[in-house]
Design a protein around this motif. Structure first.
Motif, PDB file in Angstrom:
ATOM      1  N   PHE A  53       0.840  -1.196   0.000  1.00 43.15           N
ATOM      2  CA  PHE A  53       0.000   0.000   0.000  1.00 43.15           C
ATOM      3  C   PHE A  53       0.876   1.248   0.000  1.00 43.15           C
ATOM      4  N   TYR A  54       0.383   2.309  -0.629  1.00 45.95           N
ATOM      5  CA  TYR A  54       1.049   3.606  -0.565  1.00 45.95           C
ATOM      6  C   TYR A  54       0.555   4.354   0.668  1.00 45.95           C
ATOM      7  N   GLU A  55       1.169   5.502   0.945  1.00 47.48           N
ATOM      8  CA  GLU A  55       0.805   6.318   2.100  1.00 47.48           C
ATOM      9  C   GLU A  55      -0.684   6.678   2.062  1.00 47.48           C
ATOM     10  N   PRO A  56      -1.305   6.860   3.238  1.00 46.34           N
ATOM     11  CA  PRO A  56      -2.734   7.222   3.269  1.00 46.34           C
ATOM     12  C   PRO A  56      -3.002   8.551   2.561  1.00 46.34           C
ATOM     13  N   GLU A  57      -4.170   8.611   1.940  1.00 51.23           N
ATOM     14  CA  GLU A  57      -4.613   9.835   1.272  1.00 51.23           C
ATOM     15  C   GLU A  57      -6.021  10.151   1.757  1.00 51.23           C
ATOM     16  N   GLN A  58      -6.452  11.376   1.515  1.00 49.73           N
ATOM     17  CA  GLN A  58      -7.772  11.821   1.949  1.00 49.73           C
ATOM     18  C   GLN A  58      -8.545  12.316   0.733  1.00 49.73           C
ATOM     19  N   GLU A  59      -9.798  11.909   0.632  1.00 48.62           N
ATOM     20  CA  GLU A  59     -10.683  12.370  -0.443  1.00 48.62           C
ATOM     21  C   GLU A  59     -12.038  12.642   0.184  1.00 48.62           C
ATOM     22  N   TYR A  64      -8.019   6.645   2.655  1.00 47.36           N
ATOM     23  CA  TYR A  64      -7.778   5.394   1.943  1.00 47.36           C
ATOM     24  C   TYR A  64      -6.304   5.249   1.626  1.00 47.36           C
ATOM     25  N   ASN A  65      -5.928   4.056   1.202  1.00 47.93           N
ATOM     26  CA  ASN A  65      -4.580   3.783   0.708  1.00 47.93           C
ATOM     27  C   ASN A  65      -4.710   3.227  -0.698  1.00 47.93           C
ATOM     28  N   ARG A  66      -3.831   3.648  -1.576  1.00 49.10           N
ATOM     29  CA  ARG A  66      -3.779   3.056  -2.915  1.00 49.10           C
ATOM     30  C   ARG A  66      -2.909   1.804  -2.847  1.00 49.10           C
ATOM     31  N   THR A  67      -3.222   0.847  -3.699  1.00 50.84           N
ATOM     32  CA  THR A  67      -2.414  -0.367  -3.770  1.00 50.84           C
ATOM     33  C   THR A  67      -1.514  -0.313  -4.991  1.00 50.84           C
ATOM     34  N   GLY A  68      -0.551  -1.191  -4.983  1.00 44.99           N
ATOM     35  CA  GLY A  68       0.226  -1.465  -6.181  1.00 44.99           C
ATOM     36  C   GLY A  68      -0.417  -2.671  -6.848  1.00 44.99           C
ATOM     37  N   LYS A  69       0.386  -3.516  -7.480  1.00 50.05           N
ATOM     38  CA  LYS A  69      -0.130  -4.714  -8.153  1.00 50.05           C
ATOM     39  C   LYS A  69      -0.655  -5.737  -7.152  1.00 50.05           C
ATOM     40  N   GLU A  70      -0.042  -5.773  -5.978  1.00 53.77           N
ATOM     41  CA  GLU A  70      -0.446  -6.715  -4.943  1.00 53.77           C
ATOM     42  C   GLU A  70      -0.298  -6.026  -3.593  1.00 53.77           C
ATOM     43  N   ALA A  71      -1.246  -6.238  -2.712  1.00 53.21           N
ATOM     44  CA  ALA A  71      -1.189  -5.626  -1.384  1.00 53.21           C
ATOM     45  C   ALA A  71      -1.805  -6.602  -0.379  1.00 53.21           C
ATOM     46  N   VAL A  72      -1.299  -6.552   0.837  1.00 57.45           N
ATOM     47  CA  VAL A  72      -1.793  -7.438   1.888  1.00 57.45           C
ATOM     48  C   VAL A  72      -2.043  -6.626   3.145  1.00 57.45           C
ATOM     49  N   LYS A  73      -3.176  -6.870   3.752  1.00 60.17           N
ATOM     50  CA  LYS A  73      -3.513  -6.236   5.023  1.00 60.17           C
ATOM     51  C   LYS A  73      -3.937  -7.343   5.976  1.00 60.17           C
ATOM     52  N   ILE A  74      -3.406  -7.306   7.178  1.00 62.97           N
ATOM     53  CA  ILE A  74      -3.761  -8.296   8.191  1.00 62.97           C
ATOM     54  C   ILE A  74      -4.600  -7.585   9.241  1.00 62.97           C
ATOM     55  N   LYS A 137      -5.612 -10.315   0.941  1.00 60.94           N
ATOM     56  CA  LYS A 137      -4.667 -10.056  -0.151  1.00 60.94           C
ATOM     57  C   LYS A 137      -5.434  -9.509  -1.352  1.00 60.94           C
ATOM     58  N   PHE A 138      -4.990  -8.360  -1.838  1.00 57.63           N
ATOM     59  CA  PHE A 138      -5.568  -7.724  -3.012  1.00 57.63           C
ATOM     60  C   PHE A 138      -4.641  -7.995  -4.188  1.00 57.63           C
ATOM     61  N   ILE A 139      -5.180  -8.553  -5.263  1.00 62.11           N
ATOM     62  CA  ILE A 139      -4.402  -8.832  -6.461  1.00 62.11           C
ATOM     63  C   ILE A 139      -5.033  -8.046  -7.600  1.00 62.11           C
ATOM     64  N   GLU A 156       5.065   8.335 -11.157  1.00 65.35           N
ATOM     65  CA  GLU A 156       5.453   7.068 -11.780  1.00 65.35           C
ATOM     66  C   GLU A 156       5.029   5.838 -10.965  1.00 65.35           C
ATOM     67  N   ARG A 157       4.231   6.044  -9.909  1.00 69.10           N
ATOM     68  CA  ARG A 157       3.811   4.905  -9.095  1.00 69.10           C
ATOM     69  C   ARG A 157       2.942   3.958  -9.919  1.00 69.10           C
ATOM     70  N   THR A 158       3.069   2.687  -9.638  1.00 71.57           N
ATOM     71  CA  THR A 158       2.200   1.685 -10.244  1.00 71.57           C
ATOM     72  C   THR A 158       0.960   1.586  -9.366  1.00 71.57           C
ATOM     73  N   MET A 159      -0.190   1.957  -9.938  1.00 72.25           N
ATOM     74  CA  MET A 159      -1.432   2.033  -9.168  1.00 72.25           C
ATOM     75  C   MET A 159      -2.330   0.836  -9.441  1.00 72.25           C
ATOM     76  N   GLY A 160      -3.022   0.449  -8.408  1.00 72.90           N
ATOM     77  CA  GLY A 160      -4.044  -0.581  -8.529  1.00 72.90           C
ATOM     78  C   GLY A 160      -5.397   0.042  -8.227  1.00 72.90           C
ATOM     79  N   ILE A 161      -5.861  -0.163  -6.986  1.00 74.40           N
ATOM     80  CA  ILE A 161      -7.143   0.380  -6.553  1.00 74.40           C
ATOM     81  C   ILE A 161      -6.950   1.192  -5.284  1.00 74.40           C
ATOM     82  N   LYS A 162      -8.025   1.856  -4.857  1.00 77.33           N
ATOM     83  CA  LYS A 162      -8.048   2.557  -3.574  1.00 77.33           C
ATOM     84  C   LYS A 162      -8.797   1.658  -2.587  1.00 77.33           C
TER      85      LYS A 162
END
Length: 169
Positions: A53-59, A64-74, A137-139, A156-162
């Motif tokens: 995940f990238y750093e938290p953002e506010q909208e 929320y946090n944006r993901t890259g190609k794969e992200a895991v949260k426990i 796990k987000f893929i 240049e970040r590789t973005m997935g979802i929020k």
């Protein structure tokens, strides 16, 4: 003079022992903490895990946090249904959606094509999982870079979802 030398040798020995003990304890604490797996750190210290995940953002009012190609949260299991707000900011989302899979404890629980930049809530029944902690796990198959799709962007970040704040129902 002899007494003074004896005291100095005694003081040096005490200082040496104290330095050794502080170093020994410090190294043991460091090694103990750094050799834990991510899951063990989350469980033992209740730390938040944000792998991928990238750093938290506010909208608006949503954090929320944006993901890259794969992200895991426990997360600690607090109910039978987990609700995960997801969204996107991809400019051409309607033409080229984002394929998303969510696995909970290594089982695919959700798979869909995100084709809107609107927030949606994904609810997953986790009542059959007996563990106290869930590994979510987000893929993301169709990542994108803002620099490629948004004119003037140097991101240049590789973005997935929020992914918004996960909650329980």
């Amino acid at each position: 003079m002899k007494k003074l030398k004896k005291i100095s040798k005694y003081n040096m020995m005490v200082i040496t022992i104290i330095i050794f003990l502080v170093f020994f304890v410090g190294v043991n604490i460091y090694v103990s903490i750094n050799h834990l797996t991510v899951e063990e750190k989350v469980k033992r210290f209740e730390l938040e895990n944000l792998y991928g995940f990238y750093e938290p953002e506010q909208e608006d009012d949503i954090t929320y946090n944006r993901t890259g190609k794969e992200a895991v949260k426990i997360v600690k299991k607090k109910g039978d249904v987990i609700s995960i707000p997801v969204g996107s900011a991809k400019p051409d989302i309607k033409e080229e959606g984002i394929e998303l899979e969510i696995a909970v404890n290594d089982e695919i629980k959700y798979s869909d094509l995100v084709n809107s930049n609107e927030w949606q809530v994904i609810s997953i029944d986790v009542s059959g999982i007996e563990d106290d902690y869930l590994r979510i796990k987000f893929i993301i198959e169709d990542t994108w870079k803002p620099a490629d799709l948004i004119e003037g962007s140097e991101d240049e970040r590789t973005m997935g979802i929020k992914v918004g704040m996960i909650y329980w129902e």
